[in-house]
Design a protein around this motif. Structure first.
Motif, PDB file in Angstrom:
ATOM      1  N   VAL A   1       0.821  -1.210   0.000  1.00 56.43           N
ATOM      2  CA  VAL A   1       0.000   0.000   0.000  1.00 56.43           C
ATOM      3  C   VAL A   1       0.858   1.265   0.000  1.00 56.43           C
ATOM      4  CG1 VAL A   1      -1.719   1.321   1.304  1.00 56.43           C
ATOM      5  CG2 VAL A   1      -1.898  -1.174   1.154  1.00 56.43           C
ATOM      6  N   LEU A   2       1.917   1.265   0.777  1.00 58.91           N
ATOM      7  CA  LEU A   2       2.685   2.490   1.000  1.00 58.91           C
ATOM      8  C   LEU A   2       3.195   3.152  -0.283  1.00 58.91           C
ATOM      9  CD1 LEU A   2       4.736   1.470   4.190  1.00 58.91           C
ATOM     10  CD2 LEU A   2       2.569   2.714   4.055  1.00 58.91           C
ATOM     11  N   PRO A   3       3.761   2.403  -1.249  1.00 59.11           N
ATOM     12  CA  PRO A   3       4.266   3.079  -2.457  1.00 59.11           C
ATOM     13  C   PRO A   3       3.193   3.819  -3.238  1.00 59.11           C
ATOM     14  CG  PRO A   3       5.129   0.837  -2.299  1.00 59.11           C
ATOM     15  CD  PRO A   3       4.061   0.958  -1.266  1.00 59.11           C
ATOM     16  N   LEU A   4       1.933   3.436  -3.056  1.00 57.30           N
ATOM     17  CA  LEU A   4       0.837   4.074  -3.790  1.00 57.30           C
ATOM     18  C   LEU A   4       0.433   5.406  -3.175  1.00 57.30           C
ATOM     19  CD1 LEU A   4      -1.406   0.905  -4.287  1.00 57.30           C
ATOM     20  CD2 LEU A   4       0.364   1.797  -5.811  1.00 57.30           C
ATOM     21  N   LEU A   5       0.994   5.728  -2.006  1.00 64.02           N
ATOM     22  CA  LEU A   5       0.594   6.940  -1.290  1.00 64.02           C
ATOM     23  C   LEU A   5       1.756   7.890  -1.017  1.00 64.02           C
ATOM     24  CD1 LEU A   5      -1.725   5.222   1.346  1.00 64.02           C
ATOM     25  CD2 LEU A   5      -2.499   6.718  -0.496  1.00 64.02           C
ATOM     26  N   THR A   6       2.963   7.523  -1.409  1.00 66.75           N
ATOM     27  CA  THR A   6       4.128   8.313  -1.017  1.00 66.75           C
ATOM     28  C   THR A   6       4.109   9.723  -1.599  1.00 66.75           C
ATOM     29  OG1 THR A   6       5.361   7.272  -2.835  1.00 66.75           O
ATOM     30  CG2 THR A   6       5.662   6.351  -0.628  1.00 66.75           C
TER      31      THR A   6
END
Length: 272
Positions: free
Chosen positions: A36-41
């Motif tokens: 999930v994290l790379p999609l929100l950085t």
């Protein structure tokens, strides 16, 4: 960093004025959010961490309570997440997040709960017996995880859904004897807390709240799954600003549908 006397490992990523804090499910830590994290950085500052005893946080053999886990989450938010933020939690972490939310309420822009088990669900009716049975099983598994082929066998449900590099880290950090010991402590903490949750549930979130429900039951939970989803829906519908959403997924929605989870987080940030 030191939080409530524990040495917790915290991983920060992303930039921007918005902030998101992640609480993992039972037996896992920060790596459960890897997809999930790379999609929100590019959208927000993101904070994920390992609870005491997991991942890169300090190991401990102390007995746990849900109140303590919630106090750790509150202290972490106060230390590293200034201002308002969205709180995201998975599975058992949703119980921790709900306890913490009452104290964090003025700072919460939104709450995203991923496949929680509400305390009213029938699957908790025999929680004492279930906890004893699970603990006996994990006590047998615990020493066997010293042997990597057996650890991979015991963690097959995780291996099937998480990226290979994420799973390799989980295998090295969490599916080891000390990690399984901590999972046993967390399960006992849940079993001890459920009766209190049933008689005196935490104050419900007043901010926008989304509950994502896995349509596919966990192994062995096929019979009770319709009732679980019914209780999830009832809990979300009773909130001042809640929404229930079923997802064609297994329990680890953040691994199977990371883009959907990221979209719901962005929605909460936009609304809050």
């Amino acid at each position: 960093m030191s939080v409530n006397g524990w040495s917790l490992y915290i991983e920060e990523s992303g930039t921007g004025p918005d902030q998101v804090l992640f609480e993992a499910g039972q037996g896992l830590g920060r790596t459960s959010w890897d997809a999930v994290l790379p999609l929100l950085t590019d959208h927000a500052r993101l904070v994920a961490y390992d609870r005491s005893g997991f991942g890169r946080s300090a190991r401990s053999d102390a007995q746990l309570t849900m109140d303590q886990l919630a106090a750790d989450l509150i202290a972490l938010a106060e230390a590293v997440v200034p201002g308002r933020f969205v709180l995201v939690a998975h599975s058992m972490g949703c119980l921790v997040a709900r306890l913490a939310a009452a104290r964090l309420a003025p700072r919460l822009r939104g709450v995203l709960l991923i496949d929680p088990t509400p305390e009213t669900a029938p699957s908790y009716d025999a929680i004492d017996q279930i906890a004893r049975r699970v603990d006996r099983t994990l006590a047998l598994v615990q020493p066997l995880t010293r042997f990597r082929p057996l650890a991979r066998l015991a963690s097959g449900n995780v291996r099937q859904v998480f990226p290979a590099d994420t799973y390799a880290t989980m295998l090295a950090e969490d599916f080891v004897p000390v990690g399984i010991a901590q999972t046993r402590r967390e399960f006992r903490a849940v079993a001890a807390a459920v009766p209190r949750f049933r008689t005196t549930p935490p104050a419900p979130p007043t901010c926008p709240t989304i509950l994502l429900s896995a349509d596919r039951p966990r192994r062995g939970g096929e019979r009770t799954h319709p009732a679980l989803q019914s209780h999830q829906r009832q809990w979300a519908d009773a909130l001042p600003d809640g929404r229930y959403e079923a997802v064609d997924s297994g329990h680890f929605i953040q691994a199977e549908h990371p883009a959907l989870v990221a979209d719901r987080i962005r929605e909460l940030l936009d609304r809050g």
